[in-house]
Design an enzyme around this catalytic site. Structure first.
Site, PDB file in Angstrom:
ATOM      1  N   SER A 134      32.566 -37.770  19.370  1.00  0.00           N
ATOM      2  CA  SER A 134      32.032 -38.154  18.055  1.00  0.00           C
ATOM      3  C   SER A 134      31.935 -39.655  17.861  1.00  0.00           C
ATOM      4  CB  SER A 134      32.897 -37.543  16.945  1.00  0.00           C
ATOM      5  OG  SER A 134      34.161 -38.153  16.902  1.00  0.00           O
ATOM      6  N   THR A 245      33.227 -38.627  13.324  1.00  0.00           N
ATOM      7  CA  THR A 245      33.309 -40.051  13.013  1.00  0.00           C
ATOM      8  C   THR A 245      34.788 -40.344  12.865  1.00  0.00           C
ATOM      9  OG1 THR A 245      31.242 -40.068  11.765  1.00  0.00           O
ATOM     10  CG2 THR A 245      32.817 -41.748  11.165  1.00  0.00           C
ATOM     11  N   THR A 263      31.242 -44.478  14.584  1.00  0.00           N
ATOM     12  CA  THR A 263      30.692 -43.153  14.876  1.00  0.00           C
ATOM     13  C   THR A 263      29.584 -43.210  15.914  1.00  0.00           C
ATOM     14  OG1 THR A 263      29.764 -41.171  13.818  1.00  0.00           O
ATOM     15  CG2 THR A 263      28.847 -43.271  13.142  1.00  0.00           C
ATOM     16  N   ARG A 273      17.762 -43.057  13.934  1.00  0.00           N
ATOM     17  CA  ARG A 273      18.518 -42.625  12.741  1.00  0.00           C
ATOM     18  C   ARG A 273      19.836 -43.388  12.625  1.00  0.00           C
ATOM     19  NH1 ARG A 273      23.826 -40.246  11.565  1.00  0.00           N
ATOM     20  NH2 ARG A 273      23.612 -39.024   9.674  1.00  0.00           N
ATOM     21  N   GLY A 275      23.347 -43.411  10.103  1.00  0.00           N
ATOM     22  CA  GLY A 275      24.039 -42.634   9.076  1.00  0.00           C
ATOM     23  C   GLY A 275      24.717 -43.511   8.051  1.00  0.00           C
ATOM     24  N   ASP A 276      25.752 -42.971   7.433  1.00  0.00           N
ATOM     25  CA  ASP A 276      26.456 -43.703   6.383  1.00  0.00           C
ATOM     26  C   ASP A 276      27.485 -44.691   6.936  1.00  0.00           C
ATOM     27  OD1 ASP A 276      27.971 -41.554   7.331  1.00  0.00           O
ATOM     28  OD2 ASP A 276      29.059 -41.324   5.454  1.00  0.00           O
ATOM     29  N   THR A 296      33.628 -39.236   6.465  1.00  0.00           N
ATOM     30  CA  THR A 296      33.070 -38.647   7.680  1.00  0.00           C
ATOM     31  C   THR A 296      32.270 -37.425   7.250  1.00  0.00           C
ATOM     32  OG1 THR A 296      35.000 -37.212   8.025  1.00  0.00           O
ATOM     33  CG2 THR A 296      35.042 -39.355   9.110  1.00  0.00           C
ATOM     34  N   GLY A 297      31.336 -37.018   8.086  1.00  0.00           N
ATOM     35  CA  GLY A 297      30.524 -35.857   7.732  1.00  0.00           C
ATOM     36  C   GLY A 297      29.081 -36.261   7.503  1.00  0.00           C
TER      37      GLY A 297
HETATM   38  N1  ASP Z   1      29.018 -39.700   8.927  1.00  0.00           N
HETATM   39  C1  ASP Z   1      28.432 -39.727  10.235  1.00  0.00           C
HETATM   40  C2  ASP Z   1      26.979 -39.970  10.128  1.00  0.00           C
HETATM   41  O1  ASP Z   1      26.345 -39.406   9.255  1.00  0.00           O
HETATM   42  C3  ASP Z   1      28.599 -38.500  11.032  1.00  0.00           C
HETATM   43  C4  ASP Z   1      29.868 -37.767  10.898  1.00  0.00           C
HETATM   44  O2  ASP Z   1      30.819 -38.239  10.332  1.00  0.00           O
HETATM   45  O3  ASP Z   1      29.957 -36.665  11.375  1.00  0.00           O
HETATM   46  O4  ASP Z   1      26.443 -40.657  10.956  1.00  0.00           O
END
Ligand code: ASP
Length: 397
Positions: A134, A245, A263, A273, A275-276, A296-297
């Protein structure tokens, strides 16, 4: 000039051969720039009580000049109760995969190390672990089989931030984010230029796609569409959209706070792409007068709610960390498009938040029951259950 790392020159280490199936030991060198001068000393603000007094004076001066409503109440802040003798409870919180890291970070902050250096050392463990798919080395790649990484960090005492997004070939983007913070006038560098910056700063490029992650990517591609040119040769293997992450936040005994998130992002993502995690205020946020938060997520869901920033603002307004995070989850759901909600209005995705306050309180929260987060304080490292909004049985099928 080329900056060599201890025991490993840039050329000899670049593009390491593809890993064989068995795990290999962690790389022995630290992925740190060795030959760099110390960064210029950041200016440390005066004690909190003084800056608060300044703030109030500035606010009343602005109000007197007619720029602010006269009745504007002072921003509440945990620091308003902070005296010079203030001692926080040193504490480190992280996503569950940071269980090893929180102990490392806690030991470092209690030995007097800077909180950001301590938590970056904590997340480096996962970044350099080829078995963790991850983050960092071994992270799952994008749709074209390329590993691209995101990270950001904030240093509370000096009110600085740094981030990198969509960077390739550098296993420790958390350290590159800190290098952006320490050595540039910017906050966020992206893509090939972020990679070039890292190499200039002495980081060693390497192939981050482990054999395990490459095999997973090939399976995912083969099973994307039953009618395409790739045969679905192992139909029993479940390849789903992976997320993962590591976020880590720390507060020291003097109440100094830092946060970091790193991450490889969403597996099989569209190339480019982001992410956050590298977005300040979404993937992590830290305000030395209040606390820190991170996530995370599903990053797409969090970005629209500015989740980490919102959590810190809720705590500034006086909410405890658990209630602050649950309210952030509610806001995320309120901002979610219909296609990602079940008929019962519950989200179809996972997203977790973690937070700690200046005085050492902490929480983790998520939409559905069952998740845990990692914490280390004077009781040692452990996993703690996240607060949640819904029972697992409410998750849309
Ligand atoms: N938050 C991370 C993202 O959207 C991915 C994750 O935490 O699973 O890039």
């Amino acid at each position: 000039p080329q900056l060599a790392l201890a025991g490993c020159s840039l050329n000899s280490c670049s593009r390491a051969p593809m890993l064989a199936g068995s795990p290999r030991p962690f790389p022995s060198q630290r992925y740190l720039p060795h030959s760099l001068p110390s960064p210029p000393p950041p200016s440390v603000p005066p004690p909190v009580s003084a800056s608060r007094r300044d703030f109030l004076q500035t606010a009343s001066a602005l109000a007197a000049a007619g720029f602010l409503p006269r009745s504007l109440p002072a921003l509440p802040s945990i620091s308003s109760v902070v005296s010079p003798e203030f001692r926080a409870r040193p504490c480190v919180v992280a996503s569950a995969n940071g269980l090893r890291g929180v102990k490392v970070a806690y030991d470092r902050i209690t030995a007097g190390e800077d909180p950001l250096d301590a938590i970056i050392a904590g997340v480096n463990i996962q970044e350099l672990d080829p078995e963790d798919q991850s983050v960092g080395l071994g992270g799952l790649p994008n749709a074209e089989g390329v590993v691209t990484l995101d990270a950001s960090c904030m240093h509370g005492p000096t009110r600085r931030a740094g981030a990198v997004a969509c960077i390739e070939d550098i296993a420790t983007p958390s350290l590159v984010a800190k290098a952006v913070m320490d050595y540039t006038d910017h906050v966020l560098l992206v893509g090939p230029q972020a990679r070039r910056f890292a190499i200039e700063m002495g980081f060693t490029p390497q192939n981050l796609l482990t054999e395990k992650s490459r095999q997973d990517w090939l399976r995912w591609r083969a099973r994307l569409n039953p009618n395409d040119m790739y045969l679905d040769y192992d139909g029993n293997v479940k390849i789903k959209f992976h997320t993962g992450t590591i976020n880590m936040n720390a507060v020291t005994s003097s109440g100094d706070i830092a946060s970091v998130t790193t991450t490889s992002g969403m597996a099989w993502k569209v190339p480019g792409r982001v992410g956050d995690s590298p977005i300040i205020g979404a993937g992590q946020y830290c305000d030395n007068t209040v606390g820190a938060a991170g996530s995370t997520g599903r990053g797409e869901a969090n970005i629209k709610a500015c989740g980490a920033f919102l959590a810190v603002e809720f705590m500034r307004q006086g909410l405890g960390p658990e209630e602050a995070l649950l309210r952030v989850m509610q806001r995320v759901i309120a901002m979610t498009e219909d296609r990602l909600l079940g008929p019962n209005g519950r989200p179809r995705f996972d997203l977790q938040f973690y937070a700690l306050t200046k005085d050492g309180r902490f929480a983790g929260a998520t939409a559905y029951e069952g998740a845990s987060f990692a914490v280390c304080d004077e009781q040692g490292p452990r996993l703690v259950k996240c607060a949640y909004l819904f029972k697992e049985s409410e998750r849309p099928k």
